[in-house]
Motif scaffolding. Structure first.
Motif, PDB file in Angstrom:
ATOM      1  N   THR A 104       0.996  -1.121  -0.198  1.00  0.00           N
ATOM      2  CA  THR A 104       0.206  -0.170   0.005  1.00  0.00           C
ATOM      3  C   THR A 104       0.593   1.783   0.411  1.00  0.00           C
ATOM      4  O   THR A 104       1.954   1.051   0.662  1.00  0.00           O
TER       5      THR A 104
ATOM      6  N   HIS B 129      -2.482   0.489 -15.811  1.00  0.00           N
ATOM      7  CA  HIS B 129      -2.295  -1.289 -15.939  1.00  0.00           C
ATOM      8  C   HIS B 129      -3.886  -2.029 -17.102  1.00  0.00           C
ATOM      9  O   HIS B 129      -3.675  -2.496 -17.725  1.00  0.00           O
TER      10      HIS B 129
ATOM     11  N   ASN C 271       3.031   2.872 -10.148  1.00  0.00           N
ATOM     12  CA  ASN C 271       2.316   2.100 -10.833  1.00  0.00           C
ATOM     13  C   ASN C 271       2.599   1.617 -12.037  1.00  0.00           C
ATOM     14  O   ASN C 271       2.835   0.308 -13.127  1.00  0.00           O
TER      15      ASN C 271
ATOM     16  N   SER D   7       5.985  -0.752 -13.009  1.00  0.00           N
ATOM     17  CA  SER D   7       5.456  -2.259 -12.718  1.00  0.00           C
ATOM     18  C   SER D   7       4.778  -2.773 -13.535  1.00  0.00           C
ATOM     19  O   SER D   7       5.235  -4.105 -14.421  1.00  0.00           O
TER      20      SER D   7
ATOM     21  N   LEU E  51      -3.856 -12.100 -14.261  1.00  0.00           N
ATOM     22  CA  LEU E  51      -2.450 -10.672 -13.628  1.00  0.00           C
ATOM     23  C   LEU E  51      -3.025  -8.794 -13.379  1.00  0.00           C
ATOM     24  O   LEU E  51      -3.153  -8.168 -13.139  1.00  0.00           O
TER      25      LEU E  51
ATOM     26  N   TYR F 277      -6.564  -7.905 -12.164  1.00  0.00           N
ATOM     27  CA  TYR F 277      -6.013  -7.701 -10.531  1.00  0.00           C
ATOM     28  C   TYR F 277      -5.034  -7.010  -9.987  1.00  0.00           C
ATOM     29  O   TYR F 277      -5.698  -6.570  -8.890  1.00  0.00           O
ATOM     30  N   ALA F 278      -4.207  -6.603 -10.948  1.00  0.00           N
ATOM     31  CA  ALA F 278      -3.688  -5.600 -10.879  1.00  0.00           C
ATOM     32  C   ALA F 278      -4.194  -4.196 -10.888  1.00  0.00           C
ATOM     33  O   ALA F 278      -4.058  -2.776 -10.054  1.00  0.00           O
TER      34      ALA F 278
ATOM     35  N   LYS G  37      -5.746  -3.964  -7.556  1.00  0.00           N
ATOM     36  CA  LYS G  37      -5.631  -3.244  -6.647  1.00  0.00           C
ATOM     37  C   LYS G  37      -4.965  -1.999  -6.737  1.00  0.00           C
ATOM     38  O   LYS G  37      -5.183  -0.806  -5.610  1.00  0.00           O
TER      39      LYS G  37
ATOM     40  N   GLU H 271      -3.563   0.455  -3.878  1.00  0.00           N
ATOM     41  CA  GLU H 271      -2.293   0.028  -3.865  1.00  0.00           C
ATOM     42  C   GLU H 271      -1.134  -0.410  -5.300  1.00  0.00           C
ATOM     43  O   GLU H 271      -1.953   0.002  -6.042  1.00  0.00           O
TER      44      GLU H 271
ATOM     45  N   TYR I 178       0.658  -2.590  -6.805  1.00  0.00           N
ATOM     46  CA  TYR I 178       0.779  -4.602  -7.661  1.00  0.00           C
ATOM     47  C   TYR I 178       1.910  -4.712  -8.144  1.00  0.00           C
ATOM     48  O   TYR I 178       2.486  -3.713  -8.821  1.00  0.00           O
ATOM     49  N   LYS I 179       2.741  -5.345  -7.600  1.00  0.00           N
ATOM     50  CA  LYS I 179       3.983  -5.669  -7.719  1.00  0.00           C
ATOM     51  C   LYS I 179       4.020  -7.245  -8.767  1.00  0.00           C
ATOM     52  O   LYS I 179       3.382  -8.688  -7.655  1.00  0.00           O
ATOM     53  N   TYR I 180       3.944  -7.522  -9.877  1.00  0.00           N
ATOM     54  CA  TYR I 180       4.207  -8.563 -10.813  1.00  0.00           C
ATOM     55  C   TYR I 180       4.686  -9.487  -9.771  1.00  0.00           C
ATOM     56  O   TYR I 180       6.210  -9.402 -10.282  1.00  0.00           O
TER      57      TYR I 180
END
Length: 156
Positions: A2, A19, A53, A56, A132, A135-136, A139, A144, A146-148
């Motif tokens: 977070t 993303h 982000n 990432s 993924l 999902y990212a 997040k 948040e 998100y770290k893949y």
């Protein structure tokens, strides 16, 4: 992970868009690189959350490209080796015709299995990538970063 500072709705929406913009690869070649780079580069100086982000996303996309390239670099030479191992080519015999010998269903089975495994691995990578990304983006919309998984940090 977070973020420590509170993020605005605009920042979370922009991060989620970064993303989700990678899904343009299904409609536009290299869209999974072009659109995230455009959005990230336009907004990265405004917010550390968007910057994290964006990095990432791009690290994950570059990692997926590398994994796909490695799969191709392994499977194509093996496939070519299987073809030349199981096929005898006699050039210009019997009047100048090209004759391929020993190419039957028994010899082609290994090549078909190899091609099937390579295609299955590629499809598996694409399905995991799609899941993924969704999902990212969820997040990111929740504030948040998100770290893949299995993502190489090309951009730090």
């Amino acid at each position: 992970m977070t973020t420590t500072a509170t993020t605005t709705a605009n920042e979370t929406n922009t991060a989620a868009l970064i993303h989700l913009s990678t899904l343009t690869q299904y409609f536009i070649p290299f869209g999974n690189y072009i659109f995230p780079i455009l959005i990230w580069s336009a907004k990265k100086k405004e917010s550390a959350f968007i910057d994290a982000n964006g990095k990432s996303v791009l690290n994950f996309q570059l990692s997926m490209f590398l994994y796909t390239l490695i799969t191709l670099l392994i499977s194509i030479p093996i496939f070519i080796y299987c073809i030349f191992k199981n096929v005898t080519i006699n050039e210009f015999s019997d009047g100048g015709d090209l004759i391929i010998e020993n190419f039957n269903s028994g010899n082609i089975t290994g090549m078909v299995i190899l091609a099937f495994v390579a295609i299955l691995l590629f499809c598996f990578l694409k399905v995991i990538e799609f899941i993924l990304i969704i999902y990212a983006s969820v997040k990111a919309s929740n504030g948040e970063v998100y770290k893949y998984p299995l993502s190489i940090s090309f951009l730090k």
